[in-house]
Every structure is written in structure tokens, then in C-alpha cells.
Design a protein around this motif. Structure first.
Motif, PDB file in Angstrom:
ATOM      1  N   VAL A  51      -2.996  -3.260   7.405  1.00  0.00           N
ATOM      2  CA  VAL A  51      -4.173  -3.920   6.847  1.00  0.00           C
ATOM      3  C   VAL A  51      -4.132  -3.724   5.335  1.00  0.00           C
ATOM      4  CG1 VAL A  51      -5.662  -1.875   7.084  1.00  0.00           C
ATOM      5  CG2 VAL A  51      -6.690  -4.169   7.100  1.00  0.00           C
ATOM      6  N   GLY A  52      -4.676  -4.664   4.589  1.00  0.00           N
ATOM      7  CA  GLY A  52      -4.619  -4.591   3.134  1.00  0.00           C
ATOM      8  C   GLY A  52      -5.980  -4.691   2.478  1.00  0.00           C
ATOM      9  N   HIS A  53      -5.951  -4.916   1.148  1.00  0.00           N
ATOM     10  CA  HIS A  53      -7.167  -5.130   0.352  1.00  0.00           C
ATOM     11  C   HIS A  53      -8.118  -3.935   0.452  1.00  0.00           C
ATOM     12  CE1 HIS A  53     -10.492  -7.486  -1.468  1.00  0.00           C
ATOM     13  NE2 HIS A  53      -9.540  -8.328  -1.849  1.00  0.00           N
ATOM     14  N   LEU A  54      -7.569  -2.723   0.334  1.00  0.00           N
ATOM     15  CA  LEU A  54      -8.364  -1.518   0.550  1.00  0.00           C
ATOM     16  C   LEU A  54      -9.137  -1.066  -0.681  1.00  0.00           C
ATOM     17  CD1 LEU A  54      -5.821   0.625   2.616  1.00  0.00           C
ATOM     18  CD2 LEU A  54      -7.582  -0.948   3.467  1.00  0.00           C
ATOM     19  N   ASP A  55      -8.705  -1.465  -1.869  1.00  0.00           N
ATOM     20  CA  ASP A  55      -9.349  -0.988  -3.094  1.00  0.00           C
ATOM     21  C   ASP A  55      -8.880  -1.838  -4.265  1.00  0.00           C
ATOM     22  OD1 ASP A  55      -6.745  -0.121  -3.526  1.00  0.00           O
ATOM     23  OD2 ASP A  55      -7.170   1.967  -3.050  1.00  0.00           O
ATOM     24  N   ILE A  96      -5.213   1.918  14.723  1.00  0.00           N
ATOM     25  CA  ILE A  96      -5.406   2.287  13.320  1.00  0.00           C
ATOM     26  C   ILE A  96      -6.110   1.155  12.577  1.00  0.00           C
ATOM     27  CG2 ILE A  96      -4.238   2.803  11.142  1.00  0.00           C
ATOM     28  CD1 ILE A  96      -2.007   4.131  12.839  1.00  0.00           C
ATOM     29  N   THR A  97      -5.644  -0.065  12.809  1.00  0.00           N
ATOM     30  CA  THR A  97      -6.238  -1.227  12.155  1.00  0.00           C
ATOM     31  C   THR A  97      -7.692  -1.400  12.568  1.00  0.00           C
ATOM     32  OG1 THR A  97      -4.049  -2.269  12.171  1.00  0.00           O
ATOM     33  CG2 THR A  97      -5.938  -3.687  11.731  1.00  0.00           C
ATOM     34  N   GLU A  98      -7.955  -1.234  13.852  1.00  0.00           N
ATOM     35  CA  GLU A  98      -9.326  -1.343  14.346  1.00  0.00           C
ATOM     36  C   GLU A  98     -10.228  -0.295  13.700  1.00  0.00           C
ATOM     37  OE1 GLU A  98     -11.855  -1.296  18.547  1.00  0.00           O
ATOM     38  OE2 GLU A  98      -9.753  -0.659  18.523  1.00  0.00           O
ATOM     39  N   ALA A  99      -9.733   0.926  13.574  1.00  0.00           N
ATOM     40  CA  ALA A  99     -10.538   2.004  12.995  1.00  0.00           C
ATOM     41  C   ALA A  99     -10.951   1.682  11.568  1.00  0.00           C
ATOM     42  CB  ALA A  99      -9.751   3.311  13.038  1.00  0.00           C
ATOM     43  N   VAL A 100     -10.023   1.162  10.771  1.00  0.00           N
ATOM     44  CA  VAL A 100     -10.340   0.833   9.377  1.00  0.00           C
ATOM     45  C   VAL A 100     -11.427  -0.231   9.310  1.00  0.00           C
ATOM     46  CG1 VAL A 100      -9.421  -0.177   7.253  1.00  0.00           C
ATOM     47  CG2 VAL A 100      -8.064   1.506   8.523  1.00  0.00           C
ATOM     48  N   ILE A 101     -11.337  -1.235  10.175  1.00  0.00           N
ATOM     49  CA  ILE A 101     -12.306  -2.332  10.143  1.00  0.00           C
ATOM     50  C   ILE A 101     -13.661  -1.896  10.693  1.00  0.00           C
ATOM     51  CG2 ILE A 101     -12.841  -4.573  11.183  1.00  0.00           C
ATOM     52  CD1 ILE A 101      -9.871  -5.269  10.847  1.00  0.00           C
ATOM     53  N   PHE A 154     -13.465   1.661  -1.781  1.00  0.00           N
ATOM     54  CA  PHE A 154     -13.265   0.882  -0.560  1.00  0.00           C
ATOM     55  C   PHE A 154     -14.292  -0.240  -0.417  1.00  0.00           C
ATOM     56  CE2 PHE A 154     -13.471   0.399   4.169  1.00  0.00           C
ATOM     57  CZ  PHE A 154     -12.139   0.083   4.399  1.00  0.00           C
ATOM     58  N   GLU A 155     -15.263  -0.304  -1.312  1.00  0.00           N
ATOM     59  CA  GLU A 155     -16.334  -1.290  -1.161  1.00  0.00           C
ATOM     60  C   GLU A 155     -15.835  -2.726  -1.283  1.00  0.00           C
ATOM     61  OE1 GLU A 155     -17.899  -1.076  -5.817  1.00  0.00           O
ATOM     62  OE2 GLU A 155     -19.118  -0.240  -4.188  1.00  0.00           O
ATOM     63  N   VAL A 156     -14.630  -2.942  -1.819  1.00  0.00           N
ATOM     64  CA  VAL A 156     -14.084  -4.304  -1.931  1.00  0.00           C
ATOM     65  C   VAL A 156     -13.489  -4.788  -0.616  1.00  0.00           C
ATOM     66  CG1 VAL A 156     -13.572  -3.993  -4.375  1.00  0.00           C
ATOM     67  CG2 VAL A 156     -11.777  -3.539  -2.681  1.00  0.00           C
ATOM     68  N   PHE A 157     -13.367  -3.898   0.371  1.00  0.00           N
ATOM     69  CA  PHE A 157     -12.686  -4.274   1.610  1.00  0.00           C
ATOM     70  C   PHE A 157     -13.476  -5.303   2.398  1.00  0.00           C
ATOM     71  CE2 PHE A 157     -11.904  -3.767   6.184  1.00  0.00           C
ATOM     72  CZ  PHE A 157     -10.542  -4.045   6.207  1.00  0.00           C
ATOM     73  N   GLU A 158     -12.768  -6.330   2.851  1.00  0.00           N
ATOM     74  CA  GLU A 158     -13.290  -7.330   3.780  1.00  0.00           C
ATOM     75  C   GLU A 158     -12.196  -7.596   4.802  1.00  0.00           C
ATOM     76  OE1 GLU A 158     -14.046 -10.668   1.336  1.00  0.00           O
ATOM     77  OE2 GLU A 158     -15.905  -9.881   0.480  1.00  0.00           O
ATOM     78  N   PRO A 159     -12.524  -7.647   6.089  1.00  0.00           N
ATOM     79  CA  PRO A 159     -11.482  -7.826   7.108  1.00  0.00           C
ATOM     80  C   PRO A 159     -10.598  -9.049   6.887  1.00  0.00           C
ATOM     81  CG  PRO A 159     -13.523  -7.147   8.138  1.00  0.00           C
ATOM     82  CD  PRO A 159     -13.851  -7.411   6.696  1.00  0.00           C
ATOM     83  N   GLU A 160     -11.200 -10.178   6.473  1.00  0.00           N
ATOM     84  CA  GLU A 160     -10.397 -11.387   6.289  1.00  0.00           C
ATOM     85  C   GLU A 160      -9.391 -11.211   5.152  1.00  0.00           C
ATOM     86  OE1 GLU A 160     -13.680 -11.332   6.755  1.00  0.00           O
ATOM     87  OE2 GLU A 160     -13.599 -12.108   8.806  1.00  0.00           O
ATOM     88  N   SER A 161      -9.812 -10.565   4.073  1.00  0.00           N
ATOM     89  CA  SER A 161      -8.876 -10.302   2.974  1.00  0.00           C
ATOM     90  C   SER A 161      -7.831  -9.280   3.402  1.00  0.00           C
ATOM     91  CB  SER A 161      -9.632  -9.801   1.746  1.00  0.00           C
ATOM     92  OG  SER A 161     -10.538 -10.776   1.270  1.00  0.00           O
ATOM     93  N   ALA A 171      -0.882  -4.706  14.887  1.00  0.00           N
ATOM     94  CA  ALA A 171      -1.963  -4.997  13.946  1.00  0.00           C
ATOM     95  C   ALA A 171      -2.261  -6.486  13.914  1.00  0.00           C
ATOM     96  CB  ALA A 171      -1.582  -4.501  12.555  1.00  0.00           C
ATOM     97  N   GLU A 172      -1.214  -7.295  13.898  1.00  0.00           N
ATOM     98  CA  GLU A 172      -1.422  -8.742  13.843  1.00  0.00           C
ATOM     99  C   GLU A 172      -2.136  -9.242  15.090  1.00  0.00           C
ATOM    100  OE1 GLU A 172       0.714 -12.723  12.309  1.00  0.00           O
ATOM    101  OE2 GLU A 172       2.027 -11.060  12.874  1.00  0.00           O
ATOM    102  N   ASP A 173      -1.768  -8.711  16.247  1.00  0.00           N
ATOM    103  CA  ASP A 173      -2.441  -9.120  17.482  1.00  0.00           C
ATOM    104  C   ASP A 173      -3.932  -8.804  17.413  1.00  0.00           C
ATOM    105  OD1 ASP A 173      -0.090 -10.052  18.519  1.00  0.00           O
ATOM    106  OD2 ASP A 173       0.268  -8.328  19.837  1.00  0.00           O
ATOM    107  N   PHE A 174      -4.270  -7.599  16.939  1.00  0.00           N
ATOM    108  CA  PHE A 174      -5.681  -7.222  16.857  1.00  0.00           C
ATOM    109  C   PHE A 174      -6.418  -8.105  15.859  1.00  0.00           C
ATOM    110  CE2 PHE A 174      -9.067  -4.952  14.649  1.00  0.00           C
ATOM    111  CZ  PHE A 174      -9.918  -4.685  15.716  1.00  0.00           C
ATOM    112  N   LEU A 175      -5.845  -8.300  14.677  1.00  0.00           N
ATOM    113  CA  LEU A 175      -6.506  -9.097  13.646  1.00  0.00           C
ATOM    114  C   LEU A 175      -6.700 -10.545  14.097  1.00  0.00           C
ATOM    115  CD1 LEU A 175      -4.560  -7.668  10.579  1.00  0.00           C
ATOM    116  CD2 LEU A 175      -6.979  -7.280  11.101  1.00  0.00           C
ATOM    117  N   THR A 176      -5.730 -11.065  14.832  1.00  0.00           N
ATOM    118  CA  THR A 176      -5.837 -12.435  15.333  1.00  0.00           C
ATOM    119  C   THR A 176      -6.901 -12.533  16.421  1.00  0.00           C
ATOM    120  OG1 THR A 176      -3.501 -12.842  14.818  1.00  0.00           O
ATOM    121  CG2 THR A 176      -4.570 -14.349  16.377  1.00  0.00           C
TER     122      THR A 176
END
Length: 332
Positions: free
Chosen positions: A117-121, A282-287, A300-307, A322-327
Motif C-alpha cells: 500500500v502507498g501514499h502513507l505520508d 497487513i494491507t487491511e490493517a493499514v486501511i 499519516f493524515e494524507v493517507f486515503e485508501p484509493e491513493s 494486497a491487490e486482491d484485497f484492494l480490488t
């Protein structure tokens, strides 16, 4: 929060540090290692916050050990060596590693690297000098062959590479500065503060997130000015995988104006050998735990799941899990 049901099935394809734990599944907890950076840095704080929430999405008894090593370059090396299961890095260095470019040229292509996952900060790539330093731009540094005395981070830091590339954009090398009578000193953050406050050095180049403690301490005690990233700098750096970022705003680190900057937004990386269920968890936990992570670090306030699910902000392929979960969640 929810714990996943892990299948107690082992396949020959499961390898790597977490491979055995991933095979065991069931009620056996996972023991994962996460690369960050040295204690006191933004990545260490962010990594610790993520490590606190991830075990709740893994089987009972799971742990995440925060490794206080890494950096934009060093985190990739820790994964190559099998020291870390996942960790924080920059899209810039992840892309270089996958392609075997720049600092990773001698190591060859690291095709196994994957994104979670990206766009964390937010990270900028500033270079600042003391107010009485007689240059205001990189062009002036080159034209006047000014003997700049500059502090940069130690090996493993993407910031040190970025400073060198910023200078290269203006046909300046570290060797040039030394030939002009200047110095390039590699040191840790605490020594940077002492060197600039004590007048031993007059400039600093290192990536910075909003509120970065070292930049804050230095700019609160010494009058500094930032050398802006002009079109030449921005074009050169973005061609090499850096990203156009919002300006470093007036007032941040006592900047007198908005300062144009390139940089990156951090990401979580792993390798393709990480178990799909673990990668998904891991990806689910971050989101799902955005509020908890943001409470530990406002970066971390800039984080958005779509980004965070966007190819633009990771620059390498996503891990299958991760891709399966995000999709499935509609973020991709």
C-alpha cells in the motif's frame, strides 16, 4: 478489527522469512520483521504505529518486530538479505531496485519486490543553507563555484542520494564542491544539528516530512534559507523516479515563502514470496486502523485508501494478496 482464518496448508511456493510461519497457519502466530529506519526518524515512528495494529489482523500470538534499520535504500537491502518480511520504503528507490538502476545498478534487477500500500505520508527533498551563506540558488552555487560545507545523511538514506542527484541536475558533483574548497559530510541527524548550530557546517540536505524533528530543531535555532527546486531540478529528478509534491509551505521549518519541492509519499514494500493472506492482512490493517496510526503520527493524515492503491504512488507491481484485497474493497 478482525482476525483472518488461515488455512493450515503449505505449498512449495511459500518461501522467505515468513514462509514457514505462513505455512503453519491455524492457531500458530506469525512472527514478522518490519524494516523502518533509525529510532527517532519519521519512518521509525510510522513503522512502530503500523506494527502495533497489524497483529490484530493475524492469528492469535502473532508479532511484528520493528527493525530500526533501513531507509529508502537500506530497506531494499534488508529484504534482499532476508532480514525483513515487509517494511517502509519510497516508491523512488523501489522502482530503482526493480529496474536495477542508479544505486542498485551493481546489484541487478530485484524483480521480486512488491507493493502492499502507498501514499502513507509526505516527504520533500530540501537543501537549506544558513541565512548568511552567499548563494540563493543551485545555479549560483555552480556559477560561483561556491565552497559549500554541507551535511547529508549516512549510507542507506535515500535523502543522501537525492541530494547528490539534485546537485547533478545543475552539473555539480560532490567532487566539484570538494575541489572548490567545500565539504560533504555524512553524519547522523544528531550530529547534523550540532554541526550547523555550532557553525562547523553551513548547509543540510535530507528528506523531510512535516514536523520532521531534525529539520525543526535546526531551523528553530539557526536562520536558514531553502534552495528551491527550479524547472531544471524538477525535470531532472522526476525523470529519475522522484515525484512532484505540494510545495513546502511558508512557515514549515520557518520557510519565508512556499518552496517548490519534489519528493515522494512512502509505501509499504515486501517481496512476492510473502504469503498472500499475510500480505492481504497487513494491507487491511493499514486501511482499517487509519485513526490509530494517525494518532501516533500526523504525517499519516494524507493517507486515503484509493491513493494508497494507486500505481502512481508505488511505481512497482502490487503483491497479489494486497491487490486482491484492494480490488475486493473497491480501492482499485
Amino acid at each position: 478489527m478482525r482476525r483472518r482464518e488461515y488455512l493450515g496448508v503449505c505449498t512449495a511456493s511459500v518461501t522467505g522469512v515468513a514462509g514457514l510461519a505462513g505455512c503453519m497457519g491455524g492457531d500458530v502466530g506469525e512472527s514478522l520483521s518490519m524494516s523502518t529506519f533509525v529510532e527517532g526518524t519519521g519512518w521509525y515512528v510510522l513503522g512502530s504505529a503500523i506494527a502495533d495494529v497489524v497483529p490484530d489482523y493475524l492469528p492469535d500470538g502473532s508479532t511484528v518486530d520493528v527493525v530500526p534499520e533501513g531507509g529508502g535504500v537500506g530497506s531494499v537491502d534488508l529484504h534482499r538479505e532476508g532480514v525483513a518480511d515487509f517494511g517502509i520504503t519510497a516508491p523512488t528507490s523501489a522502482r530503482w531496485a526493480q529496474n536495477g538502476e542508479f544505486v542498485f545498478e551493481d546489484d541487478g534487477s530485484y524483480e521480486e519486490i512488491r507493493a502492499l500500500v502507498g501514499h502513507l505520508d509526505t516527504y520533500w527533498l530540501p537543501i537549506a543553507v544558513t541565512e548568511d551563506t552567499p548563494i540563493d540558488t543551485f545555479a549560483e552555487l555552480r556559477e560561483e563555484e561556491y565552497p559549500l560545507e554541507l551535511a547529508i545523511a549516512t549510507a542507506g538514506s535515500l535523502g543522501a542520494v537525492g541530494v547528490e542527484q539534485t546537485l547533478n541536475a545543475h552539473d555539480i558533483t560532490f567532487e566539484d564542491i570538494e575541489n572548490w574548497g567545500g565539504r560533504i559530510e555524512r553524519m547522523d541527524f544528531g550530529d547534523m544539528v550540532s554541526a550547523i548550530e555550532g557553525g562547523d557546517l553551513e548547509g543540510m540536505g535530507q528528506v523531510a516530512t512535516p514536523g520532521h524533528p531534525t529539520w525543526t530543531e535546526i531551523t528553530n535555532s539557526v536562520d536558514m534559507k531553502f534552495l528551491p527546486h527550479d524547472e531544471t531540478t524538477a525535470d531532472y529528478l522526476t525523470e529519475r523516479g522522484w515525484l512532484d509534491m505540494p510545495d513546502l509551505p511558508e512557515g514549515e521549518f520557518n520557510a519565508s515563502d512556499d518552496i517548490r519541492q519534489v519528493g515522494y509519499r512512502s509505501m509499504l514494500m515486501t517481496t512476492e514470496s510473502l504469503d498472500n493472506e499475510i500480505a492481504s492482512s497487513i494491507t487491511e490493517a493499514v486501511i482499517e486502523e487509519q485513526d490509530s496510526i494517525e494518532a501516533a503520527t500526523t504525517a499519516f493524515e494524507v493517507f486515503e485508501p484509493e491513493s494508497g492503491a494507486s500505481d502512481e504512488w508505488v511505481q512497482i507491481p502490487f503483491h497479489e494478496g494486497a491487490e486482491d484485497f484492494l480490488t475486493e474493497q473497491g480501492h482499485r
